[in-house]
Design a protein around this motif. Sequence first.
Motif, PDB file in Angstrom:
ATOM      1  N   ALA A  99       0.827  -1.376   0.051  1.00 29.76           N
ATOM      2  CA  ALA A  99       0.119  -0.509   0.021  1.00 29.76           C
ATOM      3  C   ALA A  99       0.824   0.863   0.097  1.00 29.76           C
ATOM      4  O   ALA A  99       0.629   2.124  -0.644  1.00 29.76           O
ATOM      5  CB  ALA A  99      -0.726  -0.210   1.109  1.00 29.76           C
ATOM      6  N   ARG A 100       2.176   1.783   0.790  1.00 29.81           N
ATOM      7  CA  ARG A 100       3.136   2.163   0.502  1.00 29.81           C
ATOM      8  C   ARG A 100       4.280   1.462  -0.281  1.00 29.81           C
ATOM      9  O   ARG A 100       4.594   2.853  -0.621  1.00 29.81           O
ATOM     10  CB  ARG A 100       3.184   2.227   1.592  1.00 29.81           C
ATOM     11  N   VAL A 101       3.699   1.417  -1.464  1.00 32.92           N
ATOM     12  CA  VAL A 101       5.045   0.710  -2.008  1.00 32.92           C
ATOM     13  C   VAL A 101       4.167   1.147  -3.998  1.00 32.92           C
ATOM     14  O   VAL A 101       2.997   0.480  -4.021  1.00 32.92           O
ATOM     15  CB  VAL A 101       5.387  -0.058  -2.082  1.00 32.92           C
ATOM     16  N   GLU A 102       5.577   1.960  -4.627  1.00 34.11           N
ATOM     17  CA  GLU A 102       4.880   1.797  -6.257  1.00 34.11           C
ATOM     18  C   GLU A 102       5.880   1.347  -6.675  1.00 34.11           C
ATOM     19  O   GLU A 102       7.103   1.272  -6.379  1.00 34.11           O
ATOM     20  CB  GLU A 102       4.484   3.422  -7.120  1.00 34.11           C
ATOM     21  N   LEU A 103       5.762   0.238  -7.813  1.00 34.73           N
ATOM     22  CA  LEU A 103       6.785  -0.768  -8.495  1.00 34.73           C
ATOM     23  C   LEU A 103       6.597   0.163 -10.160  1.00 34.73           C
ATOM     24  O   LEU A 103       6.160   0.020 -10.411  1.00 34.73           O
ATOM     25  CB  LEU A 103       6.757  -2.117  -8.216  1.00 34.73           C
ATOM     26  N   VAL A 104       7.843   0.124 -10.181  1.00 38.11           N
ATOM     27  CA  VAL A 104       8.262   0.850 -11.903  1.00 38.11           C
ATOM     28  C   VAL A 104       8.820  -0.324 -12.823  1.00 38.11           C
ATOM     29  O   VAL A 104      10.142  -1.007 -11.771  1.00 38.11           O
ATOM     30  CB  VAL A 104       8.151   1.893 -12.152  1.00 38.11           C
ATOM     31  N   GLN A 105       8.445  -1.111 -13.686  1.00 39.81           N
ATOM     32  CA  GLN A 105       9.521  -1.957 -14.349  1.00 39.81           C
ATOM     33  C   GLN A 105      10.589  -1.093 -15.604  1.00 39.81           C
ATOM     34  O   GLN A 105       9.584  -0.218 -16.389  1.00 39.81           O
ATOM     35  CB  GLN A 105       8.105  -3.112 -15.098  1.00 39.81           C
ATOM     36  N   GLY A 106      11.743  -1.073 -14.923  1.00 34.61           N
ATOM     37  CA  GLY A 106      12.108  -0.494 -16.350  1.00 34.61           C
ATOM     38  C   GLY A 106      13.329   0.204 -15.350  1.00 34.61           C
ATOM     39  O   GLY A 106      13.789  -0.374 -14.363  1.00 34.61           O
ATOM     40  N   TYR A 107      14.173   0.983 -15.759  1.00 34.46           N
ATOM     41  CA  TYR A 107      15.505   1.471 -15.658  1.00 34.46           C
ATOM     42  C   TYR A 107      15.704   3.160 -14.953  1.00 34.46           C
ATOM     43  O   TYR A 107      13.689   3.635 -15.001  1.00 34.46           O
ATOM     44  CB  TYR A 107      16.292   1.167 -16.593  1.00 34.46           C
ATOM     45  N   ILE A 108      16.578   3.334 -14.131  1.00 35.57           N
ATOM     46  CA  ILE A 108      17.051   4.948 -14.063  1.00 35.57           C
ATOM     47  C   ILE A 108      15.799   6.487 -14.475  1.00 35.57           C
ATOM     48  O   ILE A 108      15.116   7.182 -14.464  1.00 35.57           O
ATOM     49  CB  ILE A 108      17.869   5.688 -13.251  1.00 35.57           C
ATOM     50  N   ASP A 109      15.725   6.189 -16.345  1.00 38.32           N
ATOM     51  CA  ASP A 109      15.396   6.880 -16.875  1.00 38.32           C
ATOM     52  C   ASP A 109      13.778   6.454 -17.288  1.00 38.32           C
ATOM     53  O   ASP A 109      12.721   7.208 -17.195  1.00 38.32           O
ATOM     54  CB  ASP A 109      15.560   6.578 -18.606  1.00 38.32           C
ATOM     55  N   ASP A 110      13.234   5.421 -16.400  1.00 37.89           N
ATOM     56  CA  ASP A 110      11.423   4.882 -16.008  1.00 37.89           C
ATOM     57  C   ASP A 110      11.197   5.624 -14.779  1.00 37.89           C
ATOM     58  O   ASP A 110       9.696   5.912 -14.852  1.00 37.89           O
ATOM     59  CB  ASP A 110      11.785   3.461 -16.718  1.00 37.89           C
ATOM     60  N   ALA A 111      12.351   5.810 -14.181  1.00 44.30           N
ATOM     61  CA  ALA A 111      11.703   6.929 -12.732  1.00 44.30           C
ATOM     62  C   ALA A 111      11.387   7.597 -13.038  1.00 44.30           C
ATOM     63  O   ALA A 111      11.841   8.678 -13.360  1.00 44.30           O
ATOM     64  CB  ALA A 111      12.933   6.541 -11.632  1.00 44.30           C
ATOM     65  N   PRO A 112      10.221   8.370 -11.771  1.00 44.73           N
ATOM     66  CA  PRO A 112       9.506   9.249 -11.861  1.00 44.73           C
ATOM     67  C   PRO A 112      10.715  10.341 -11.246  1.00 44.73           C
ATOM     68  O   PRO A 112      11.954  10.358 -10.944  1.00 44.73           O
ATOM     69  CB  PRO A 112       8.155   9.702 -10.619  1.00 44.73           C
ATOM     70  N   ASP A 113      10.529  10.994 -12.130  1.00 42.94           N
ATOM     71  CA  ASP A 113      11.208  12.372 -11.842  1.00 42.94           C
ATOM     72  C   ASP A 113      11.360  12.837 -10.788  1.00 42.94           C
ATOM     73  O   ASP A 113      12.323  14.190  -9.640  1.00 42.94           O
ATOM     74  CB  ASP A 113      10.535  14.012 -13.017  1.00 42.94           C
ATOM     75  N   GLY A 114      10.720  12.377  -9.678  1.00 50.56           N
ATOM     76  CA  GLY A 114      10.048  13.161  -8.011  1.00 50.56           C
ATOM     77  C   GLY A 114      10.420  14.454  -8.124  1.00 50.56           C
ATOM     78  O   GLY A 114       8.978  15.028  -8.422  1.00 50.56           O
ATOM     79  N   PRO A 115      10.838  15.798  -6.668  1.00 47.50           N
ATOM     80  CA  PRO A 115      11.762  14.942  -6.306  1.00 47.50           C
ATOM     81  C   PRO A 115      11.013  13.884  -5.280  1.00 47.50           C
ATOM     82  O   PRO A 115      10.397  13.895  -4.094  1.00 47.50           O
ATOM     83  CB  PRO A 115      12.236  16.346  -5.587  1.00 47.50           C
ATOM     84  N   PHE A 116      12.381  13.510  -4.918  1.00 50.48           N
ATOM     85  CA  PHE A 116      12.746  12.713  -3.398  1.00 50.48           C
ATOM     86  C   PHE A 116      13.479  13.722  -2.663  1.00 50.48           C
ATOM     87  O   PHE A 116      14.447  13.846  -3.089  1.00 50.48           O
ATOM     88  CB  PHE A 116      13.012  11.340  -4.542  1.00 50.48           C
TER      89      PHE A 116
END
Length: 231
Positions: A99-116
């Motif tokens: 419930a607190r985790v979003e999973l993304v299949q891919g590499y760093i360029d597929d990650a959201p821009d954030g900011p984190f």
Amino acid sequence: MADSDPIDFIKAFDDPAAAARYADGPRRFVPGLGAVHRMTALLLGEAAPADARVLVLGAGGGLELKALVEAHPGWSFVGVDPAGEMLRAAERLLGPQMARVELVQGYIDDAPDGPFDAATCLLTLHFLPAAERERTVRQIHRRLRPGAPFVAMHGSFPQGRARDRWLDRYAAFAIASGVEQEQALGARAAVAANVAMLDPAEDEAILRAGGFGAVELFYAAFTWRGWVAHA
């Protein structure tokens, strides 16, 4: 596959049987892996807020995600990994904590821009050659708030004439931890032929070149090193 053929590590991790076995494997090859996860939670917690949003690159399997979710109940996470089977293994391991985790299949360029507010990359960067490793670190840095902590841990040991001795120690630790000798020696051969291991000084230089400051070594065990740095 001929001995000289490179191993496709993404394909290997995307094998359902390999993904199902993954939770036990790293603990036998990496000294004190559970302690690394606890230290990572502590190091990130030094600078990340109570409601931090955290980027976890190389999240497949879910081991560090589970440790971080349990250590910081107010944090949320985006986990990124190219291997779909490993992400499914993470879902199974996390269960209701997803419930607190979003999973993304891919590499760093597929990650959201954030900011984190923080980021981790454990047991992952050694799969990338030096130039791509630096680019990936730079892309992690770009997604972080100023001052945000980043923890990286991966294979890193002296190269040159000392390389074979350290590879022997890598296999010897696995055998002493219960891995069958044939499997451990096969892993040694795969690492020697296919994994872009660097000297620890080179790895630290890549973190700095990627934009991070205050780079500190917090973990060193046989063929493994871990650093904490800040954006």
